[in-house]
Enzyme design. Structure first.
Site, PDB file in Angstrom:
ATOM      1  N   HIS A   5       0.830  -1.208   0.000  1.00  0.00           N
ATOM      2  CA  HIS A   5       0.000   0.000   0.000  1.00  0.00           C
ATOM      3  C   HIS A   5       0.864   1.256   0.000  1.00  0.00           C
ATOM      4  O   HIS A   5       0.612   2.201  -0.765  1.00  0.00           O
ATOM      5  CB  HIS A   5      -0.905  -0.008   1.236  1.00  0.00           C
ATOM      6  CG  HIS A   5      -1.720   1.231   1.408  1.00  0.00           C
ATOM      7  ND1 HIS A   5      -2.970   1.390   0.853  1.00  0.00           N
ATOM      8  CD2 HIS A   5      -1.468   2.391   2.074  1.00  0.00           C
ATOM      9  CE1 HIS A   5      -3.455   2.576   1.170  1.00  0.00           C
ATOM     10  NE2 HIS A   5      -2.553   3.206   1.919  1.00  0.00           N
ATOM     11  N   GLU A   6       1.890   1.271   0.849  1.00  0.00           N
ATOM     12  CA  GLU A   6       2.789   2.439   0.894  1.00  0.00           C
ATOM     13  C   GLU A   6       3.563   2.582  -0.410  1.00  0.00           C
ATOM     14  O   GLU A   6       3.792   3.703  -0.886  1.00  0.00           O
ATOM     15  CB  GLU A   6       3.741   2.324   2.079  1.00  0.00           C
ATOM     16  CG  GLU A   6       3.056   2.262   3.438  1.00  0.00           C
ATOM     17  CD  GLU A   6       2.064   3.392   3.661  1.00  0.00           C
ATOM     18  OE1 GLU A   6       2.269   4.497   3.107  1.00  0.00           O
ATOM     19  OE2 GLU A   6       1.076   3.180   4.374  1.00  0.00           O
ATOM     20  N   HIS A  31       1.465   4.341  -2.859  1.00  0.00           N
ATOM     21  CA  HIS A  31       1.512   5.805  -2.749  1.00  0.00           C
ATOM     22  C   HIS A  31       2.705   6.371  -3.523  1.00  0.00           C
ATOM     23  O   HIS A  31       2.605   7.422  -4.172  1.00  0.00           O
ATOM     24  CB  HIS A  31       1.617   6.227  -1.283  1.00  0.00           C
ATOM     25  CG  HIS A  31       0.323   6.180  -0.544  1.00  0.00           C
ATOM     26  ND1 HIS A  31      -0.846   6.722  -1.035  1.00  0.00           N
ATOM     27  CD2 HIS A  31       0.009   5.647   0.681  1.00  0.00           C
ATOM     28  CE1 HIS A  31      -1.824   6.540  -0.165  1.00  0.00           C
ATOM     29  NE2 HIS A  31      -1.332   5.888   0.877  1.00  0.00           N
ATOM     30  N   HIS A  64       2.594   9.114  -6.727  1.00  0.00           N
ATOM     31  CA  HIS A  64       3.384  10.339  -6.893  1.00  0.00           C
ATOM     32  C   HIS A  64       4.179  10.301  -8.193  1.00  0.00           C
ATOM     33  O   HIS A  64       4.249  11.307  -8.921  1.00  0.00           O
ATOM     34  CB  HIS A  64       4.331  10.528  -5.707  1.00  0.00           C
ATOM     35  CG  HIS A  64       3.700  11.160  -4.510  1.00  0.00           C
ATOM     36  ND1 HIS A  64       3.546  12.525  -4.371  1.00  0.00           N
ATOM     37  CD2 HIS A  64       3.155  10.607  -3.398  1.00  0.00           C
ATOM     38  CE1 HIS A  64       2.957  12.790  -3.228  1.00  0.00           C
ATOM     39  NE2 HIS A  64       2.711  11.644  -2.614  1.00  0.00           N
TER      40      HIS A  64
END
Length: 232
Positions: free
Chosen positions: A104-105, A108, A112
């Site tokens: 999940h991280e 992110h 970006h």
């Protein structure tokens, strides 16, 4: 200032909604912990670090570092430092729960890198939302003290920025989770059961963001009613 007039339909609806949202918030927080704990018992072929590193490298994000941090579920991506920080329960743990959180991280980071529009909006509004929410209550109280509806209303708008931030956060978090699961399917050799367990952890976590948005929206509406009542 904060009383509920139950003869007023709007007040009654918001009061009942607050109770429902608070119950939902408690359930969401409890669900995250219990779901993570349950799925931490399901072994995975990857640990958290390996899952995040794999997704980053497959997307050309070799420059992004991965660090271990203390705490429970303190995992996050820091776009300014180009680093993913994984908690002790995730970093080197070979569990489906750890892989889901780490992926999940990494999702992110991919957001970006690819210019995902909602995360660009969220990043851009962070400063103004922080200031707005910080000044909201002082402005409302000063507005009441000075009998200035305009000042009090400005405070309500300031708090509304927090609700808007929570609203923008929803697609960012849901998209990061869906990316994580899709990327794990594409890049890893995890079994369907492992993928399913990772998805359950991310789904439970997503509900906390829904609860936060609902709570901030109701508080915004409540403050708006209070200021409107004082104007009348």
């Amino acid at each position: 200032m904060y009383y509920y007039d139950f003869s007023n339909p709007a007040d009654a609806v918001i009061a009942i909604a607050f109770i429902v949202v608070m119950i939902f918030s408690v359930w969401a927080q409890t669900s995250v912990s219990s779901t993570f704990k349950k799925n931490s018992k399901i072994a995975s072929r990857l640990n958290g670090y390996e899952a995040a590193r794999m997704i980053l490298d497959k997307n050309g994000l070799n420059h992004i570092r991965i660090e271990r941090v203390a705490g429970q579920l303190t995992d996050h991506f820091d776009p300014k430092a180009n680093v993913i920080r994984l908690s002790e329960a995730v970093y080197d743990q070979y569990t489906a729960a750890a892989v889901g959180v780490a992926a999940h991280e990494a999702g992110h980071a991919v957001q970006h890198a690819t210019g995902y529009f909602p995360i660009q909006v969220r990043t851009a509004i962070v400063p103004i939302c922080n200031y707005g929410s910080m000044l909201a209550m002082p402005l409302i109280l000063i507005g009441f003290f000075l009998n200035s509806y305009e000042l009090a209303f400005a405070g309500v708008i300031g708090y509304g920025l927090l609700a808007f931030f929570q609203f923008v956060t929803l697609p960012v978090e849901f998209n990061a989770s869906s990316r994580a699961i899709a990327l794990l399917k594409d890049y890893s050799t995890m079994s369907n059961d492992e993928i399913s367990a990772s998805r359950k952890v991310l789904t439970a976590a997503a509900m906390t963001y829904v609860a936060a948005f609902a709570a901030s929206t109701l508080q915004f509406l409540r403050l708006l009613l209070i200021v409107m009542r004082r104007k009348d």
